[in-house]
Motif scaffolding. Structure first.
Motif, PDB file in Angstrom:
ATOM      1  N   SER B  21      -6.008  -3.936  -3.778  1.00 52.78           N
ATOM      2  CA  SER B  21      -5.559  -3.339  -2.420  1.00 52.78           C
ATOM      3  C   SER B  21      -3.838  -3.788  -1.345  1.00 52.78           C
ATOM      4  O   SER B  21      -3.260  -3.518  -0.895  1.00 52.78           O
ATOM      5  N   TYR B  22      -4.445  -5.501  -1.801  1.00 50.28           N
ATOM      6  CA  TYR B  22      -3.247  -5.954  -1.335  1.00 50.28           C
ATOM      7  C   TYR B  22      -1.541  -5.618  -1.881  1.00 50.28           C
ATOM      8  O   TYR B  22      -0.188  -5.529  -1.310  1.00 50.28           O
ATOM      9  N   GLU B  24      -1.268  -3.495  -3.515  1.00 51.79           N
ATOM     10  CA  GLU B  24      -0.565  -1.653  -3.415  1.00 51.79           C
ATOM     11  C   GLU B  24      -0.109  -1.777  -1.465  1.00 51.79           C
ATOM     12  O   GLU B  24       0.654  -0.653  -1.628  1.00 51.79           O
ATOM     13  N   ALA B  25      -0.926  -2.269  -0.762  1.00 47.16           N
ATOM     14  CA  ALA B  25       0.069  -2.712   0.805  1.00 47.16           C
ATOM     15  C   ALA B  25       1.509  -2.878  -0.009  1.00 47.16           C
ATOM     16  O   ALA B  25       2.438  -2.501   1.149  1.00 47.16           O
ATOM     17  N   VAL B  28       3.601  -0.564  -0.692  1.00 44.68           N
ATOM     18  CA  VAL B  28       4.499   0.222   0.309  1.00 44.68           C
ATOM     19  C   VAL B  28       5.257  -0.367   0.941  1.00 44.68           C
ATOM     20  O   VAL B  28       5.861   0.788   1.395  1.00 44.68           O
ATOM     21  N   LEU B  52       0.707 -10.418   4.600  1.00 45.51           N
ATOM     22  CA  LEU B  52      -0.136 -10.013   3.596  1.00 45.51           C
ATOM     23  C   LEU B  52       0.382 -11.062   1.936  1.00 45.51           C
ATOM     24  O   LEU B  52      -0.734 -11.030   2.044  1.00 45.51           O
ATOM     25  N   GLN B  55      -2.336 -14.011   2.142  1.00 40.54           N
ATOM     26  CA  GLN B  55      -3.157 -13.858   2.120  1.00 40.54           C
ATOM     27  C   GLN B  55      -3.736 -13.592   0.901  1.00 40.54           C
ATOM     28  O   GLN B  55      -4.862 -14.018  -0.045  1.00 40.54           O
ATOM     29  N   LEU B 244       2.140   2.950  -7.357  1.00 47.78           N
ATOM     30  CA  LEU B 244       0.543   2.030  -5.840  1.00 47.78           C
ATOM     31  C   LEU B 244      -0.889   2.322  -7.260  1.00 47.78           C
ATOM     32  O   LEU B 244      -0.965   1.492  -6.604  1.00 47.78           O
ATOM     33  N   ASN B 245      -0.944   3.722  -7.116  1.00 49.34           N
ATOM     34  CA  ASN B 245      -1.905   3.703  -7.890  1.00 49.34           C
ATOM     35  C   ASN B 245      -1.290   5.242  -9.015  1.00 49.34           C
ATOM     36  O   ASN B 245      -0.257   5.928  -8.245  1.00 49.34           O
ATOM     37  N   ILE B 285      -8.566   2.514 -12.107  1.00 53.24           N
ATOM     38  CA  ILE B 285      -7.901   2.096 -10.523  1.00 53.24           C
ATOM     39  C   ILE B 285      -8.956   1.462  -9.824  1.00 53.24           C
ATOM     40  O   ILE B 285      -9.743   1.570  -9.697  1.00 53.24           O
TER      41      ILE B 285
END
Lengths: 504, 504
Positions: B21-22, B24-25, B28, B52, B55, B244-245, B285
């Motif tokens: 998730s990080y 992908e964020a 973006v 980010l 983290q 990104l996915n 995924i």
């Protein structure tokens, strides 16, 4: 200040910076999802939003943040702190207390519920099927009532909800304000409806090329002083503005080829929000004070630019020629007829399509219904009936079905009770600020007529924008005008405008 | 599997989901910064990226992750785990060990250094001022040497760096591969240069309208099977692809109005990367295995589509007519002359502008220099001299200045030593896969000539794309062709192609 206090202050500031970073990251993700993220990636994207939201909530509610706040509040060093730190501590304390009072499990259940309800609401609205939505709405109301108990009710239970959107606003105050407004606007709307003179506006509904609409929208944004090196204009199904930081403020609009004004007024509206966010003082960047001070004050800026300026006669005296050139042969009426056509008052069913005057009546209806729910115990089952009664009474219209009635707004499906009043507060703040601006910039309307809009932006920057959340809404309006919010200014503004247009 | 192991597995999978998730964020945010984020917001945005990233690094290096990995490795339950979990554990172990061996302080110093160096490199390149960049490059090399010591050197010190981009690749293997390649390509390039036949290509350099270029690029992407509901094409100064996915894969290109082919080949190249990322199996995924298995295999796909297909005669037999129609009156040469013009071989100074053949010599030069640095102790001060000597020897050209010489690539300023070989590995993997595809799809070139490109995409999906990181690069190439990577296929491909074009 002791070394210990300095260390705590340092930790506190770092945490605020992290919180702001997560808010900005989520802001970019939301903007992206609404402006063009590929459809098939949205399911995976929701996991990303979830992961960042969970971490943000942890950062906002961590016990150490509470300890730092207590230490800073108790340190007796308040005088030694700068204004920004003092406000930041006060603001964070309020948000922190609100957040930690909700047990995590309850919060998560509620997030799941409202996420489901928002999806369900879309279908219910589409199918005018209130029955399918009613049990969800009832549950949301139950959760909101639990939150009110946890947060502690204000003078009335509904006050607790209002405070989240317009800090310090109360039911007593709104009763006074909206009472005054309703009393004047209902007869004014009736007089307008009875006027033998009604503007012709069918010419607005030809086919107007999208590219030309876009070009004109960008031109007007630039005239307003929107900084394109610190922002951008995109398209989305529902127009919005998002201030990621003052150097990156994004707005969207939606072009309707059969309506020449829709995208333009949408752009000016969001552009007003954007001017606010672009002009917050540098010192607040990276803090949670770096945004508009309330929904009401924010809305005052979108509505000032859209309605007070964008629907004014001096504005069109200046820009109508440019608009005509953009659509050769399509706009053959006089500037005066054009001005009147963009200011038609017509009681209607749908809030977001309402004119400047009746819009406030739509808001008053929602306000009264929210009060009934939280202060009088009205149930979800009662709402369609109440809705239709009030529309009949205030606007003289009755929805054919609940899709164009009680189901028309997304707000309640997301639990945003207490939000609606902000829209009318925005109109009132805007009118009151305008009255003051006319005094302090005595040639204000000449400036508009010359297309010199920047002094207006500068005045608002100096009085409103630069402060971000450093001033409360009531401080803002009092500092500018010497008085608290008064609805008379909006009434005077609307009476003056529409008596002229409708030859009353 | 014991309950305890199941719990650990659950925690492990959740952590992997958070890490993804990080990533992908951040993906973006990077895409946004490169495609249109307002300039004035970038300084604040870098804070967001920093927060980010910090983290993410914490999530990747937390002690509990090491404990979960050890527990899962030691549980003896490896046979009970599915293939995805087993690969995920192996992959995460490798990344984890690499990351935790670098002390946090060292890592932070290095991030600061390379961030400064990348900015500095831009100016140094612009001004051909190697002296200003040299001390930074020397420091980066020193850090990289420290990292090699911490990670533990492989058969040679440089092997440790290679492994990060092409898992399992070694200097011994690359010496063999690049040796074979160099031996054949240098004389082939010389024969081409000496050919009396040289294609005419000046007609490619007229003014070609950007909108038409864009339309044609989108058309070709669609022909390749790019899924526009799972991706988009934008513009940026430096074209790139980001997955990104699998439902959101974004590529960019850059339109040059004086060059009709630049944006198109760029689009096809990035489109090849995109097809890979769009077609990874659903089961991956949300895991860190959901991306290409190595830089080399990724590059094989961009180069397969750009060069093997996009610069082939059957491709232009099919699409040249469409291109001519897109630019009426501008492309008056025959399809054969057009095909030859897009395949001119010309030794040159700049890697990214090089043709299919000499490109590999640019890479071999960089590979040899990186070996000299890490295995032979060459210093930053030695690099411009070494660079110029090698360009003279392999390509017969000498840079006028370091801006078009040793300073031309961004890679070293960011510490990406070991990356360059991937580009040529991509060419070799692509040629070897093509040879196999020709056997398994015997009408492959007829399909291309008919514009039926989807069977090629399906073949690659089945053999490469769907696996993501579930197969290593060597497993991929061996499973497809029955052999490890062999440079002969690229040599045969290039010889066949250019002997025809240059009438050798």
């Amino acid at each position: 200040m002791t070394t210990r206090t300095e260390e705590v202050l340092q930790s506190f500031r770092e945490r605020i910076g992290q919180i702001k970073s997560y808010e900005e990251a989520l802001g970019v993700l939301y903007w992206d999802m609404r402006t063009g993220a590929p459809r098939k990636g949205l399911e995976a994207r929701s996991e990303v939003v979830g992961a960042l939201s969970v971490q943000l909530f942890k950062l906002q509610t961590a016990p150490e943040l509470g300890e730092w706040l207590s230490a800073l509040e108790a340190s007796g060093s308040s005088e030694q702190l700068g204004e920004i730190d003092r406000r930041l501590i006060r603001h964070t304390r309020k948000e922190y207390d609100r957040a930690v009072k909700i047990p995590e499990k309850l919060h998560q259940e509620y997030v799941v519920l409202t996420t489901q309800a928002e999806t369900l609401w879309e279908d219910a609205k589409e199918n005018s099927d209130y029955a399918s939505f009613q049990p969800y709405l009832e549950k949301i109301i139950t959760y909101q009532n639990q939150f009110i108990d946890l947060w502690g009710p204000g003078a009335t239970r509904y006050d607790t909800l209002l405070d989240a959107y317009e800090p310090g606003m109360t039911t007593a105050e709104l009763d006074r304000i909206f009472g005054g407004l309703r009393e004047k606007l209902v007869p004014l709307a009736a007089a307008i409806a009875a006027s033998p003179y009604q503007p012709e506006q069918s010419f607005l509904k030809q086919t107007y090329a999208k590219e030309a609409q876009k070009k004109f929208s960008l031109f007007i944004l630039e005239q307003m002083g929107f900084d394109f090196a610190a922002g951008r204009l995109d398209e989305s199904a529902h127009p919005f503005a998002t201030g990621l930081n003052p150097g990156d403020v994004r707005i969207t609009t939606r072009y309707l080829e059969d309506d020449v004004m829709s995208a333009l007024f949408g752009t000016i509206h969001e552009g007003g929000h954007a001017l606010y966010e672009q002009n917050i003082m540098k010192e607040l960047i990276g803090t949670t004070l770096c945004t508009g001070t309330s929904m009401g004050i924010h809305e005052s800026q979108s509505r000032f630019w859209e309605n007070v300026i964008g629907r004014s006669r001096p504005f069109w005296n200046r820009y109508y020629g440019d608009l005509q050139q953009m659509f050769p042969g399509q706009l053959n009426v006089s500037v005066d007829d054009f001005y009147r056509a963009t200011n038609v008052v017509q009681p209607s069913l749908i809030r977001i399509e309402a004119d400047e005057l009746t819009y406030n009546l739509h808001i008053i209806i929602r306000y009264e219904m929210e009060k009934l729910i939280f202060n009088e115990g009205a149930k979800a089952a009662d709402l369609p009936g109440l809705w239709n009664e009030k529309y009949k009474e205030y606007l003289g219209v009755t929805p054919e079905n609940d899709g164009v009635g009680v189901l028309q707004d997304v707000h309640w499906s997301g639990g945003a009770f207490g939000y609606f009043p902000s829209y009318s507060l925005g109109n009132m703040y805007a009118a009151q600020m305008t009255a003051q601006m006319e005094k302090e910039l005595p040639n204000m309307w000449e400036l508009v007529e010359k297309g010199n809009l920047l002094p207006l932006k500068e005045w608002l920057t100096d009085k409103v924008y630069k402060y971000g959340m450093l001033r409360t809404p009531s401080e803002i309006i009092t500092d500018i005008t010497g008085n608290p919010l008064e609805p008379e200014h909006l009434v005077t503004y609307l009476e003056r405008k529409y008596k002229d247009i409708y030859k009353l």
